[in-house]
Design a protein around this motif. Structure first.
Motif, PDB file in Angstrom:
ATOM      1  N   ASN A 305       0.534   3.510   5.478  1.00  0.00           N
ATOM      2  CA  ASN A 305      -0.164   3.126   4.833  1.00  0.00           C
ATOM      3  C   ASN A 305      -0.831   1.826   5.292  1.00  0.00           C
ATOM      4  OD1 ASN A 305      -2.318   5.973   4.708  1.00  0.00           O
ATOM      5  ND2 ASN A 305      -1.359   5.629   2.220  1.00  0.00           N
ATOM      6  N   TRP A 306       0.291   0.888   4.866  1.00  0.00           N
ATOM      7  CA  TRP A 306       0.980  -0.172   5.074  1.00  0.00           C
ATOM      8  C   TRP A 306      -0.071  -0.764   6.472  1.00  0.00           C
ATOM      9  CZ3 TRP A 306       2.168  -3.523   0.791  1.00  0.00           C
ATOM     10  CH2 TRP A 306       2.376  -5.250   0.631  1.00  0.00           C
ATOM     11  N   TYR A 307       0.209  -0.545   7.389  1.00  0.00           N
ATOM     12  CA  TYR A 307      -0.947  -0.581   8.624  1.00  0.00           C
ATOM     13  C   TYR A 307      -1.935  -0.493   8.187  1.00  0.00           C
ATOM     14  CZ  TYR A 307      -2.017  -0.514  13.127  1.00  0.00           C
ATOM     15  OH  TYR A 307      -2.468  -0.454  14.457  1.00  0.00           O
ATOM     16  N   ILE A 308      -2.606   0.661   7.955  1.00  0.00           N
ATOM     17  CA  ILE A 308      -3.979   0.698   7.909  1.00  0.00           C
ATOM     18  C   ILE A 308      -4.196   0.020   6.985  1.00  0.00           C
ATOM     19  CG2 ILE A 308      -5.830   3.061   7.201  1.00  0.00           C
ATOM     20  CD1 ILE A 308      -3.639   4.844   7.822  1.00  0.00           C
ATOM     21  N   ASN A 309      -4.058  -0.640   6.151  1.00  0.00           N
ATOM     22  CA  ASN A 309      -4.264  -1.272   5.418  1.00  0.00           C
ATOM     23  C   ASN A 309      -4.291  -2.530   5.685  1.00  0.00           C
ATOM     24  OD1 ASN A 309      -5.849  -1.641   1.903  1.00  0.00           O
ATOM     25  ND2 ASN A 309      -4.034  -3.035   2.108  1.00  0.00           N
ATOM     26  N   ARG A 310      -3.544  -3.154   6.232  1.00  0.00           N
ATOM     27  CA  ARG A 310      -2.740  -4.169   6.086  1.00  0.00           C
ATOM     28  C   ARG A 310      -3.552  -4.270   7.829  1.00  0.00           C
ATOM     29  NH1 ARG A 310      -3.938  -7.965   2.606  1.00  0.00           N
ATOM     30  NH2 ARG A 310      -1.955  -9.183   3.671  1.00  0.00           N
ATOM     31  N   GLY A 311      -3.251  -3.950   8.498  1.00  0.00           N
ATOM     32  CA  GLY A 311      -3.309  -4.134  10.006  1.00  0.00           C
ATOM     33  C   GLY A 311      -2.080  -5.279  10.256  1.00  0.00           C
ATOM     34  N   GLU A 312      -0.603  -5.048   9.808  1.00  0.00           N
ATOM     35  CA  GLU A 312       0.011  -5.763  10.565  1.00  0.00           C
ATOM     36  C   GLU A 312       0.965  -4.357  10.809  1.00  0.00           C
ATOM     37  OE1 GLU A 312       0.091  -8.869   6.318  1.00  0.00           O
ATOM     38  OE2 GLU A 312       2.061  -7.040   6.540  1.00  0.00           O
ATOM     39  N   ILE A 313       1.789  -4.457  11.816  1.00  0.00           N
ATOM     40  CA  ILE A 313       2.980  -3.593  12.436  1.00  0.00           C
ATOM     41  C   ILE A 313       3.867  -3.862  11.615  1.00  0.00           C
ATOM     42  CG2 ILE A 313       3.789  -2.218  14.753  1.00  0.00           C
ATOM     43  CD1 ILE A 313       0.700  -3.008  15.979  1.00  0.00           C
ATOM     44  N   SER A 314       4.737  -3.137  12.063  1.00  0.00           N
ATOM     45  CA  SER A 314       6.114  -3.741  10.410  1.00  0.00           C
ATOM     46  C   SER A 314       7.178  -3.087  11.429  1.00  0.00           C
ATOM     47  CB  SER A 314       6.313  -2.624   9.341  1.00  0.00           C
ATOM     48  OG  SER A 314       5.085  -3.236   8.479  1.00  0.00           O
ATOM     49  N   ASP A 315       8.124  -3.692  11.551  1.00  0.00           N
ATOM     50  CA  ASP A 315       9.193  -3.237  12.565  1.00  0.00           C
ATOM     51  C   ASP A 315      10.075  -1.406  10.995  1.00  0.00           C
ATOM     52  OD1 ASP A 315      11.737  -2.717  13.877  1.00  0.00           O
ATOM     53  OD2 ASP A 315      12.823  -4.861  13.420  1.00  0.00           O
ATOM     54  N   PHE A 316       9.591  -0.732  11.828  1.00  0.00           N
ATOM     55  CA  PHE A 316       9.955   0.710  11.393  1.00  0.00           C
ATOM     56  C   PHE A 316      11.713   1.132  11.569  1.00  0.00           C
ATOM     57  CE2 PHE A 316       5.567   1.173  11.910  1.00  0.00           C
ATOM     58  CZ  PHE A 316       5.345   2.509  10.963  1.00  0.00           C
ATOM     59  N   ASP A 317      12.228   0.494  12.274  1.00  0.00           N
ATOM     60  CA  ASP A 317      13.039   0.909  12.503  1.00  0.00           C
ATOM     61  C   ASP A 317      14.173   0.067  11.544  1.00  0.00           C
ATOM     62  OD1 ASP A 317      12.811   2.753  14.403  1.00  0.00           O
ATOM     63  OD2 ASP A 317      13.224   1.037  16.292  1.00  0.00           O
ATOM     64  N   LYS A 318      13.992  -1.500  11.662  1.00  0.00           N
ATOM     65  CA  LYS A 318      14.805  -2.158  10.135  1.00  0.00           C
ATOM     66  C   LYS A 318      15.317  -1.809   8.636  1.00  0.00           C
ATOM     67  CE  LYS A 318      11.820  -5.117   7.714  1.00  0.00           C
ATOM     68  NZ  LYS A 318      11.614  -7.405   7.364  1.00  0.00           N
TER      69      LYS A 318
END
Length: 511
Positions: A305-318
């Protein structure tokens, strides 16, 4: 007009509402203007074409029958009908959203080590395996976890105390996603800890729903939080434009600490949820604390949801590196639910249907609202007619009187089938829990209403044979003892309330 309503009207939300109403008025005015200057035959041809096109579009759309009926009724309203459908009938994704959706579809998080758990479950209990398999097919980012311990909270005050304790122990990151945040004892206490942790270098991300908080927080509140070191953002930020996206609110409640501890349930960050203030009698709510492997799923739900809202692809694995298994019983499947096209199926509704349909002994349900479609109603009735002990608890004191009229309007049909209905006499019950046959339970944010089942972003945890299921059942039994059972002979619904219920039920899929 109260001061709060006046402040809301004079805020950016009131300004945005005025702009949107002007935009809507402009669309209608432009249509009538061009119809007036065009030749009569052309105006008639355009109107006929739009009527036929609108009706064909509604009939051929993949949507629940209830929604089709509601939109068809609106579409036949002269001129206004097809214009309203054109503007609000369908969620159209922008190019940016389409790219985001494609990227999300490519993010597959199911772990290979859950394969053994699924195989074992299939051998032990095929019916239970079917419920889990269906959920995994609907939510491709959900997974099955063991190595998790859980604690159930039957009241908001207990969960609040535990949240504060865990927040104070945070070392690396804290994620918060809530529908409502309101300044007061609960939020101020949490904010104090968050500020201290941010100063210590702990990464803090906060996401709250803009519409959910428009009456509780100032419009520029994220600026204050960022100055405190908290990376705060509004989900689905309100701007002066007409869009059906505002109907898709972020109703989730998620707290993740260091990727090892997670919370969810019905509890928002406001004082009525911990009974520090009283709004509708005693506020009954609940939630669950997870520790261990299953917290990975709550972390992913937040980051998506952070990605949907911000358009930022986070490093999920970290954010998963330090996640460790702990001793615990049973299986956990945290999952998300949300609007089309982000979710292709109504995940929350289908999970409820599968549990109810597979139950053989009992199904207990708490929900603040009971506004459900034909399919879910029939599943509940059929379970009762099979001899399953089906019980539903709703509030005695409502937060919205009109919604309670619709909720109570659903009682007669269910009671006739043998469903037992209780109203929580001390006040307002906000928890959204299901427990069945001492094996399955659901704790999360998903109400039994169209908003939660169709429109909102939601989340929940499906529990199978966990140590918390007996505590959830015990809580239900305590609720039954202090609730008032609704008996058919005592149910008196006046003709105008029945009519109001039918009208509201008709348009409920769109609300």
């Amino acid at each position: 007009m109260t001061f709060g309503k006046f402040r809301l009207l004079m805020s950016k939300y009131g300004f945005s509402m005025i702009i949107m109403l002007l935009e809507l008025s402009f669309v209608f005015a432009a249509f009538f203007y061009f119809s007036g200057i065009a030749p009569n035959w052309l105006s008639i041809a355009i109107i006929v074409f739009m009527y036929i096109g609108t009706i064909l579009s509604i009939v051929n759309r993949n949507m629940p029958p209830e929604s089709k009926v509601a939109w068809l009724l609106i579409a036949v309203v002269p001129i206004f009908g097809f214009l309203l459908y054109l503007m609000f009938g369908e969620r159209r994704l922008s190019k940016k959203e389409m790219v985001q959706l494609e990227n999300m579809d490519s993010m597959k998080f199911r772990e290979d080590n859950s394969y053994d758990l699924r195989v074992r479950l299939k051998k032990e209990n095929k019916a239970a395996y079917g419920i889990v398999k269906s959920l995994l097919a609907m939510d491709h980012n959900a997974d099955v976890y063991d190595g998790t311990a859980s604690r159930y909270f039957s009241i908001g005050e207990e969960m609040f105390a535990a949240m504060l304790e865990d927040l104070r122990a945070a070392e690396k990151f804290i994620f918060l996603e809530f529908y409502i945040i309101d300044e007061g004892l609960m939020w101020d206490s949490i904010l104090q800890v968050l500020t201290e942790k941010a100063a210590q270098g702990v990464e803090i991300k906060l996401l709250y729903d803009d519409i959910g908080c428009m009456a509780t927080l100032p419009g520029d509140y994220t600026r204050k939080l960022r100055r405190l070191g908290i990376d705060a953002h509004k989900f689905n930020k309100v701007i002066p434009r007409m869009t059906v996206a505002y109907n898709n609110r972020d109703h989730r409640k998620i707290l993740v600490i260091d990727g090892q501890i997670g919370y969810t349930g019905g509890i928002n960050l406001a004082d009525e949820y911990i009974n520090h203030i009283e709004r509708f009698g005693h506020w009954k709510d609940g939630g669950i604390r997870l520790e261990g492997r299953a917290v990975k799923a709550l972390t992913r739900l937040f980051l998506m949801n952070w990605y949907i809202n911000r358009g930022e692809i986070s490093d999920f694995d970290k954010y998963h590196l330090d996640n460790q298994a702990v001793a615990g019983q049973g299986l956990y499947i945290p999952y998300g639910s949300g609007p089309k096209p982000m979710y292709k199926s109504p995940v929350g509704k289908n999970v409820y249907q599968n549990i109810i349909s597979q139950a053989t002994d009992y199904v207990y349900i708490t929900t603040p609202y009971l506004i459900i479609d034909y399919d879910l109603t029939e599943d509940i009735k059929n379970a009762a007619m099979r001899g399953v002990d089906v019980r539903i608890v709703t509030p005695f004191i409502p937060d919205k009187k009109l919604i309670q009229i619709v909720t109570r309007g659903a009682y007669p049909d269910l009671l006739e089938a043998g469903v037992k209905i209780f109203e929580y006499k001390p006040g307002f019950i906000h928890s959204k829990h299901v427990v069945a046959d001492d094996e399955f339970a659901v704790v999360g944010t998903i109400n039994f209403d169209y908003r939660s089942l169709v429109h909102h972003y939601e989340n929940a945890v499906l529990l199978y044979q966990t140590e918390t299921i007996p505590a959830i059942k015990e809580d239900f039994e305590a609720v039954f003892d202090i609730s008032e059972e609704v008996l058919p002979e005592n149910l008196h619904i006046t003709w105008y309330k029945r009519l109001l219920k039918e009208v509201m039920q008709l348009f409920a899929p769109m609300l």
